[in-house]
Motif scaffolding. Structure first.
Motif, PDB file in Angstrom:
ATOM      1  N   ARG A   1       0.810  -1.256  -0.163  1.00  0.00           N
ATOM      2  CA  ARG A   1      -0.167   0.053   0.090  1.00  0.00           C
ATOM      3  C   ARG A   1       0.907   1.267   0.120  1.00  0.00           C
ATOM      4  O   ARG A   1       0.608   2.256   0.863  1.00  0.00           O
ATOM      5  CB  ARG A   1      -1.079   0.049   1.311  1.00  0.00           C
ATOM      6  CG  ARG A   1      -1.819  -1.217   1.240  1.00  0.00           C
ATOM      7  CD  ARG A   1      -2.932  -1.488   0.188  1.00  0.00           C
ATOM      8  NE  ARG A   1      -3.955  -0.448   0.499  1.00  0.00           N
ATOM      9  CZ  ARG A   1      -4.955  -0.955   0.966  1.00  0.00           C
ATOM     10  NH1 ARG A   1      -5.115  -1.870   1.316  1.00  0.00           N
ATOM     11  NH2 ARG A   1      -6.226   0.154   1.222  1.00  0.00           N
TER      12      ARG A   1
ATOM     13  N   PHE B   1       2.003   4.766  -1.481  1.00  0.00           N
ATOM     14  CA  PHE B   1       1.283   5.716  -2.181  1.00  0.00           C
ATOM     15  C   PHE B   1       1.937   5.886  -3.565  1.00  0.00           C
ATOM     16  O   PHE B   1       2.991   6.439  -3.841  1.00  0.00           O
ATOM     17  CB  PHE B   1       1.095   7.162  -1.532  1.00  0.00           C
ATOM     18  CG  PHE B   1       0.577   6.987  -0.267  1.00  0.00           C
ATOM     19  CD1 PHE B   1      -0.756   6.773  -0.359  1.00  0.00           C
ATOM     20  CD2 PHE B   1       1.309   7.205   0.931  1.00  0.00           C
ATOM     21  CE1 PHE B   1      -1.312   6.871   1.126  1.00  0.00           C
ATOM     22  CE2 PHE B   1       0.693   7.265   2.078  1.00  0.00           C
ATOM     23  CZ  PHE B   1      -0.688   7.069   2.245  1.00  0.00           C
TER      24      PHE B   1
ATOM     25  N   GLY C   1       1.685   7.649  -6.255  1.00  0.00           N
ATOM     26  CA  GLY C   1       2.023   9.054  -7.082  1.00  0.00           C
ATOM     27  C   GLY C   1       2.729   9.757  -6.070  1.00  0.00           C
ATOM     28  O   GLY C   1       3.286  10.786  -6.506  1.00  0.00           O
ATOM     29  N   LEU C   2       3.192   9.416  -5.150  1.00  0.00           N
ATOM     30  CA  LEU C   2       4.289  10.127  -4.063  1.00  0.00           C
ATOM     31  C   LEU C   2       5.508   9.680  -4.374  1.00  0.00           C
ATOM     32  O   LEU C   2       5.735   8.383  -4.553  1.00  0.00           O
ATOM     33  CB  LEU C   2       3.833  10.093  -2.823  1.00  0.00           C
ATOM     34  CG  LEU C   2       2.539  10.629  -2.368  1.00  0.00           C
ATOM     35  CD1 LEU C   2       2.164  10.628  -0.733  1.00  0.00           C
ATOM     36  CD2 LEU C   2       2.082  11.926  -2.866  1.00  0.00           C
TER      37      LEU C   2
ATOM     38  N   GLU D   1       8.506  11.194  -0.293  1.00  0.00           N
ATOM     39  CA  GLU D   1       7.036  11.945   0.359  1.00  0.00           C
ATOM     40  C   GLU D   1       6.528  10.682   0.958  1.00  0.00           C
ATOM     41  O   GLU D   1       5.942  11.192   2.028  1.00  0.00           O
ATOM     42  CB  GLU D   1       6.316  12.482  -0.927  1.00  0.00           C
ATOM     43  CG  GLU D   1       6.664  13.597  -1.329  1.00  0.00           C
ATOM     44  CD  GLU D   1       6.111  14.020  -2.686  1.00  0.00           C
ATOM     45  OE1 GLU D   1       5.820  15.312  -3.004  1.00  0.00           O
ATOM     46  OE2 GLU D   1       5.803  13.231  -3.498  1.00  0.00           O
TER      47      GLU D   1
ATOM     48  N   LEU E   1       5.620  11.708   5.118  1.00  0.00           N
ATOM     49  CA  LEU E   1       4.215  11.614   5.231  1.00  0.00           C
ATOM     50  C   LEU E   1       3.903  10.919   6.799  1.00  0.00           C
ATOM     51  O   LEU E   1       3.043  11.268   7.414  1.00  0.00           O
ATOM     52  CB  LEU E   1       3.277  10.992   4.319  1.00  0.00           C
ATOM     53  CG  LEU E   1       1.937  11.493   4.145  1.00  0.00           C
ATOM     54  CD1 LEU E   1       1.966  12.968   3.977  1.00  0.00           C
ATOM     55  CD2 LEU E   1       1.298  10.623   3.002  1.00  0.00           C
ATOM     56  N   ALA E   2       4.771   9.848   6.937  1.00  0.00           N
ATOM     57  CA  ALA E   2       4.318   9.032   8.072  1.00  0.00           C
ATOM     58  C   ALA E   2       4.707   9.817   9.278  1.00  0.00           C
ATOM     59  O   ALA E   2       4.568   9.205  10.448  1.00  0.00           O
ATOM     60  CB  ALA E   2       5.088   7.879   7.948  1.00  0.00           C
TER      61      ALA E   2
ATOM     62  N   TRP F   1       5.001   3.772  -7.351  1.00  0.00           N
ATOM     63  CA  TRP F   1       4.550   2.804  -8.325  1.00  0.00           C
ATOM     64  C   TRP F   1       5.785   2.255  -9.000  1.00  0.00           C
ATOM     65  O   TRP F   1       5.677   1.031  -9.637  1.00  0.00           O
ATOM     66  CB  TRP F   1       3.511   3.239  -9.222  1.00  0.00           C
ATOM     67  CG  TRP F   1       3.932   4.271 -10.211  1.00  0.00           C
ATOM     68  CD1 TRP F   1       3.659   5.631 -10.386  1.00  0.00           C
ATOM     69  CD2 TRP F   1       4.513   3.787 -11.661  1.00  0.00           C
ATOM     70  NE1 TRP F   1       4.420   6.110 -11.476  1.00  0.00           N
ATOM     71  CE2 TRP F   1       4.520   5.280 -12.286  1.00  0.00           C
ATOM     72  CE3 TRP F   1       4.953   2.760 -12.291  1.00  0.00           C
ATOM     73  CZ2 TRP F   1       5.180   5.162 -13.606  1.00  0.00           C
ATOM     74  CZ3 TRP F   1       5.504   2.813 -13.492  1.00  0.00           C
ATOM     75  CH2 TRP F   1       5.680   4.113 -14.085  1.00  0.00           C
ATOM     76  N   SER F   2       6.952   3.089  -9.372  1.00  0.00           N
ATOM     77  CA  SER F   2       8.066   2.426 -10.200  1.00  0.00           C
ATOM     78  C   SER F   2       8.993   1.682  -9.410  1.00  0.00           C
ATOM     79  O   SER F   2       9.930   1.302 -10.126  1.00  0.00           O
ATOM     80  CB  SER F   2       8.650   3.767 -10.665  1.00  0.00           C
ATOM     81  OG  SER F   2       9.331   4.537  -9.764  1.00  0.00           O
ATOM     82  N   LEU F   3       8.905   1.389  -7.951  1.00  0.00           N
ATOM     83  CA  LEU F   3       9.618   0.539  -7.632  1.00  0.00           C
ATOM     84  C   LEU F   3       9.247  -0.881  -7.768  1.00  0.00           C
ATOM     85  O   LEU F   3       8.276  -1.195  -7.864  1.00  0.00           O
ATOM     86  CB  LEU F   3       9.639   0.812  -6.029  1.00  0.00           C
ATOM     87  CG  LEU F   3       9.847   2.163  -5.428  1.00  0.00           C
ATOM     88  CD1 LEU F   3       9.646   2.273  -3.889  1.00  0.00           C
ATOM     89  CD2 LEU F   3      11.199   2.578  -5.865  1.00  0.00           C
TER      90      LEU F   3
ATOM     91  N   GLN G   1       9.278  -1.759  -2.741  1.00  0.00           N
ATOM     92  CA  GLN G   1       7.904  -1.355  -2.148  1.00  0.00           C
ATOM     93  C   GLN G   1       7.753  -1.994  -0.779  1.00  0.00           C
ATOM     94  O   GLN G   1       7.454  -0.933   0.096  1.00  0.00           O
ATOM     95  CB  GLN G   1       6.869  -1.885  -3.142  1.00  0.00           C
ATOM     96  CG  GLN G   1       6.650  -0.880  -4.423  1.00  0.00           C
ATOM     97  CD  GLN G   1       5.337  -1.295  -5.111  1.00  0.00           C
ATOM     98  OE1 GLN G   1       4.713  -2.012  -4.545  1.00  0.00           O
ATOM     99  NE2 GLN G   1       5.153  -0.317  -6.048  1.00  0.00           N
TER     100      GLN G   1
END
Lengths: 235, 291
Positions: free
Chosen positions: A86, A88, A90-91, A95, A99-100, A134-136, A141
């Motif tokens: 899960r 994000f 697009g971050l 980021e 965020l966390a 998403w690119s990882l 991830q």
């Protein structure tokens, strides 16, 4: 540190947990093993406050947290790396990580020290810090998901199937890091289908079957248990 | 050439208004999954907030604009509390129908309050013009483009450089994971509605002097904002901006060079072509899951 007392949780009419009692003491790593659909993720969701419990109680440091919102529980130190990672999408990696920190970070407070600690543990994330989630790759991830949970400065780390969907070599690599985190003294509750990996890092373990705890004990004992060997270790 | 420059500026000005409405629409859609059919009425409320403060209450301009925007922020918060929160557990279709119902209610409430007679909302640069390359262009139209550019830059900063803005993007991408990160998700959702209402308010205040302030102005704006988001790419912020400007330009240039009777046909025709040929729009979703 964490105690679930007789938790009953249902999704609509389907009872997912039928009276689960489980405890995690400060400093230990506890594994919760069981097959797909046994209710493992439901239990973690309930501990984090994403699902309400129908009955039973969750105690954290001796006080009930059942009525608290998820963000309050995070602020108390319960962070989760959820199933399926899960991230994000697009971050950027950075980021996602920063965020966390919202639960503890004050205005203009630096997070550089926390970031460095995560990057020391997962050097790949440092190389990829400007890339979008998403690119990882799957392994990256998963490392980001664990790193992100660590950024919340948890006292109790919940890991939901960190080996899910990873090649065996990568899953082992992830568990090497879990071992390091556990040795640093952080309390961990890890949910896992891959029993071999989970029992290798855990001090104690519970076996969950169709919403009930059917076995519990020190990880070393469960490894020798005939029922666990047959059903989960495949030998 | 002079004509063209004039048309270009007024096309960009009206396109800016569509773009702001479309951005508000996209912000709410990506954060909450709700297609807000009251988006056009939000702009109408913005225009009439301006009418109430500038024309009815006769407040000095800076005070009137601040008051109108404060009303809009409040309106966004109210919409979140009264419409979104009670319906949020229902199916998305129910919420969408809810926004249709509230949109109709808003339009009729405005009709009861202000009457059916159109108002003229003055501009702070009323009647002033600038000469540019032989063309006489209205200062208001240029101002609209300028204000929109500033708003877009501000939004970019918000969404990329502030914790709140990055949090709003995270909520839009995965609301459950956002909860697990300790974000106060409800607060961020409320903020998306407030932001959408503020953007609509700015759009309405700028549109008032270009059109007449009429209680039925919401529907045409909503349709153009929808067309803008479809052309630009549903859910994409850059798409909303490009789509809005494109719809505004095609409308003004089409009306002047082809026929004013066909101005709507042109923008909606292009929208239909996009739906048939490139339904993901110009800025098709770049984000994808890599499991």
């Amino acid at each position: 540190m964490l105690a679930c007392n007789n938790l009953v949780v249902a999704h609509d009419d389907i009872v997912a947990l039928q009276g689960v009692t489980l405890s995690v003491h400060a400093g230990e790593t506890v594994a919760l093993i069981g097959a797909n659909g046994a209710g493992k993720t439901t239990l973690l969701h309930t501990i984090s406050g994403l699902n309400p419990a129908m009955s039973g109680d969750i105690l954290y440091d001796g006080a009930s947290i059942s009525k608290l919102s998820t963000d309050r529980r995070v602020a108390l130190g319960i962070a989760q790396a959820p199933e399926g990672r899960r991230i994000f999408p697009g971050l950027t990696v950075e980021e996602n990580l920063s965020l966390a920190t919202v639960n503890w970070r004050r205005w203009r407070e630096s997070i550089a020290g926390d970031l460095d600690r995560v990057f020391d543990l997962f050097p790949r994330l440092k190389e990829r810090r400007r890339q979008l989630g998403w690119s990882l790759s799957g392994g990256e991830q998963q490392m980001l998901a664990i790193g992100r949970a660590l950024m919340a400065r948890p006292r109790l780390l919940l890991l939901d199937e960190p080996s899910l969907g990873l090649a065996p070599r990568l899953a082992e690599e992830v568990y090497e890091r879990v071992k390091l985190i556990s040795e640093s003294g952080l309390t961990i509750l890890v949910v896992e289908q891959n029993t071999v990996l989970a029992l290798a890092v855990a001090d104690r373990a519970y076996v969950l079957e169709t919403g009930r705890i059917v076995l519990e004990g020190p990880a070393s004992e469960l490894k020798q248990n005939a029922r666990v060997r047959e059903a989960y270790l495949g030998r | 050439m002079a004509d063209f420059i004039q048309l270009l500026v007024s096309g960009l000005a009206i396109g800016s208004v569509y773009a702001l409405a479309a951005i508000g629409f996209v912000i709410v859609y990506s954060a909450t999954g709700v297609v807000n059919f009251a988006a056009g009425q939000f702009v109408m409320v913005g225009t009439f907030a301006g009418v109430a403060m500038l024309v009815d209450a006769q407040l000095p301009a800076p005070l009137a604009y601040s008051a109108a925007l404060a009303v809009m922020a409040l309106f966004g918060a109210l919409f979140f509390l009264v419409v979104y929160l009670p319906l949020r557990k229902s199916s998305v279709v129910t919420i969408i129908i809810g926004t249709v119902a509230i949109g109709i209610t808003m339009q009729n409430a405005a009709l009861l309050t202000f009457g059916s007679w159109p108002f003229r909302l003055p501009s702070p640069v009323e009647g002033r013009t600038l000469a540019l390359g032989g063309a006489i262009i209205s200062t208001h139209a240029l101002g609209v483009v300028g204000v929109t550019a500033i708003m877009v830059a501000g939004l970019w900063l918000l969404f990329n450089k502030t914790t709140v803005g990055v949090g709003m993007r995270a909520v839009a991408q995965d609301i459950q994971a956002a909860r697990l990160m300790g974000l106060k998700v409800n607060r961020l959702l409320a903020l998306s509605w407030i932001l959408a209402a503020l953007l609509a308010g700015v759009a309405g205040l700028m549109l008032g002097p270009m059109w007449f302030a009429d209680v039925s102005m919401g529907d045409p704006i909503a349709l153009k904002a929808f067309a803008a988001t479809i052309i630009g790419g549903f859910g994409s912020l850059p798409g909303a901006i490009v789509g809005g400007l494109f719809v505004g330009l095609s409308e003004v240039l089409g009306a002047s060079y082809i026929s004013s009777a066909y101005k709507d046909l042109i923008s909606f025709g292009i929208m239909i072509v996009f739906l048939l040929v490139r339904p993901q729009g110009v800025f098709g979703e770049k984000i994808q899951d890599r499991g």
